[in-house]
Write a protein that holds these residues in place. Structure first.
Motif, PDB file in Angstrom:
ATOM      1  N   ILE A 301       0.857  -1.187   0.000  1.00 26.15           N
ATOM      2  CA  ILE A 301       0.000   0.000   0.000  1.00 26.15           C
ATOM      3  C   ILE A 301       0.892   1.236   0.000  1.00 26.15           C
ATOM      4  N   TYR A 302       0.953   1.912  -1.129  1.00 28.33           N
ATOM      5  CA  TYR A 302       1.692   3.167  -1.239  1.00 28.33           C
ATOM      6  C   TYR A 302       0.720   4.309  -0.926  1.00 28.33           C
ATOM      7  N   VAL A 303       1.253   5.373  -0.365  1.00 24.62           N
ATOM      8  CA  VAL A 303       0.412   6.449   0.160  1.00 24.62           C
ATOM      9  C   VAL A 303       0.632   7.703  -0.680  1.00 24.62           C
ATOM     10  N   ASN A 304      -0.441   8.251  -1.225  1.00 25.38           N
ATOM     11  CA  ASN A 304      -0.305   9.395  -2.126  1.00 25.38           C
ATOM     12  C   ASN A 304      -1.577  10.243  -2.134  1.00 25.38           C
ATOM     13  N   PRO A 305      -1.517  11.437  -2.708  1.00 25.88           N
ATOM     14  CA  PRO A 305      -2.752  12.185  -2.966  1.00 25.88           C
ATOM     15  C   PRO A 305      -3.594  11.446  -4.000  1.00 25.88           C
ATOM     16  N   ASP A 306      -4.836  11.862  -4.144  1.00 27.08           N
ATOM     17  CA  ASP A 306      -5.701  11.248  -5.148  1.00 27.08           C
ATOM     18  C   ASP A 306      -5.130  11.382  -6.551  1.00 27.08           C
ATOM     19  N   CYS A 307      -4.508  12.508  -6.829  1.00 25.92           N
ATOM     20  CA  CYS A 307      -4.056  12.814  -8.185  1.00 25.92           C
ATOM     21  C   CYS A 307      -2.935  13.841  -8.063  1.00 25.92           C
ATOM     22  N   GLY A 308      -2.520  14.414  -9.187  1.00 31.02           N
ATOM     23  CA  GLY A 308      -1.571  15.518  -9.131  1.00 31.02           C
ATOM     24  C   GLY A 308      -2.196  16.721  -8.447  1.00 31.02           C
ATOM     25  N   LEU A 309      -1.358  17.568  -7.888  1.00 27.85           N
ATOM     26  CA  LEU A 309      -1.834  18.689  -7.066  1.00 27.85           C
ATOM     27  C   LEU A 309      -1.723  20.036  -7.783  1.00 27.85           C
TER      28      LEU A 309
END
Length: 336
Positions: A301-309
């Motif tokens: 499970i990698y943790v990231n924003p939903d999309c580019g910011l």
């Protein structure tokens, strides 16, 4: 990566205003503009490092736009004019008037600079064949399938191969258009497999949420040559704390992906890129713990924003990424 809940960004960041003003100034030389882009890229890289991301890139600071930029370097296209995108910005839409062909590695200088500037794991974003085809006027190919597959075989795969020769180990294929046409998911899936054929690198696929909660994607995920799917969840989840199905209803697609046999990595969207409100780290933690409860493998499970910011100010974007890192650390501690 064996780390539990490794953190990453997804792609684009808003460009600094000073850079935009400089590159628009016709009195500034091309060499000075190139140096300014290097400075902006270095600033992004070091900021992302300081925030604590495990996997990063440069915020796509050299790219005009994710569609227009690569199309400039593909034979077979002619630009037709400006169209408005969903976030009230404009990009040049192109007509495909001849068989598409790869010209050159148009991310070469960009990647070389990032590689020399950071010792973190790098993830190179490239625009996928389905999105390029879907966002273009097709005036040459007999079918959309043929158009998409030619882009995959003759443009995106050669680009990926050249990036790997330069040292790229992780490549993210960006496909925001993929889930907008659920009936064409088979075309999308086969195009990704064409891109990945013979490619010796970790492949992540970023697909945006388009109203069907990834239900169209799930049956194909296990068949696709993707090591990781980077997906959007936070923008439809509640802001309540907890790890029950009721409060984590934005993450229901995880069950569907698992039920259909996908056991690769998930890039889990844990902060909403469409609002300025800041997710508490505790909320990020609970979203991760819920995902771990479903998938049972926290190293996947990698943790990231939903999309580019890129639609958020730089201050908001960087603070959201700090919440990603803080929440991931809290989730790791909760599993000890």
């Amino acid at each position: 990566m064996t780390k539990t809940f490794p953190t990453q960004e997804v792609g684009s960041l808003k460009k600094p205003e000073w850079l935009l003003e400089l590159v628009r100034n016709k009195q500034i030389s091309d060499s000075d503009k190139s140096k300014a882009r290097n400075d902006a890229a270095y600033l992004n890289i070091k900021t992302l490092e300081d925030i604590g991301l495990d996997v990063l890139y440069d915020g796509e600071v050299r790219r005009v736009e994710m569609y227009e930029y690569p199309v400039r370097y593909i034979n077979g296209f002619e630009f037709a004019g400006l169209v408005r995108s969903w976030d009230n910005k404009y990009y040049k839409k192109a007509r495909c008037v001849d068989k598409v062909a790869y010209k050159t590695n148009f991310h070469s200088d960009e990647f070389e600079f990032v590689k020399e500037s950071s010792d973190r794991m790098l993830k190179v974003p490239v625009t996928g064949p389905y999105t390029i085809a879907d966002w273009s006027y097709n005036e040459y190919y007999d079918s959309k399938e043929e158009f998409v597959y030619d882009l995959a075989r003759n443009v995106v795969r050669p680009l990926m191969m050249d990036l790997i020769k330069q040292g790229a180990q992780v490549i993210q294929i960006d496909e925001p258009a993929a889930t907008t046409h659920p009936s064409e998911m088979k075309i999308f899936a086969e195009a990704i497999n064409e891109c990945a054929n013979g490619v010796d690198a970790k492949i992540a696929v970023h697909a945006c949420y388009s109203g069907n909660d990834y239900q169209a994607l799930a049956p194909y995920a296990a068949e696709m040559k993707a090591d990781q799917f980077v997906l959007e969840f936070a923008n439809r989840d509640t802001w309540k704390l907890g790890i029950t199905d009721e409060v984590r209803n934005g993450y229901s697609a995880l069950k569907s992906l698992k039920e259909h046999g996908f056991n690769g990595e998930i890039g889990l969207g844990v902060v909403d890129v469409h609002v300025d409100e800041m997710e508490p780290p505790e909320l990020v933690r609970d979203r991760l713990l819920y995902a771990e409860k479903i998938l049972e493998e926290p190293t996947k499970i990698y943790v990231n924003p939903d999309c580019g910011l890129r639609t958020r100010t730089r201050n908001v974007a960087f603070e959201k990424l700090r919440r990603v890192v803080q929440g991931a650390e809290m989730a790791r501690n909760a599993l000890k």
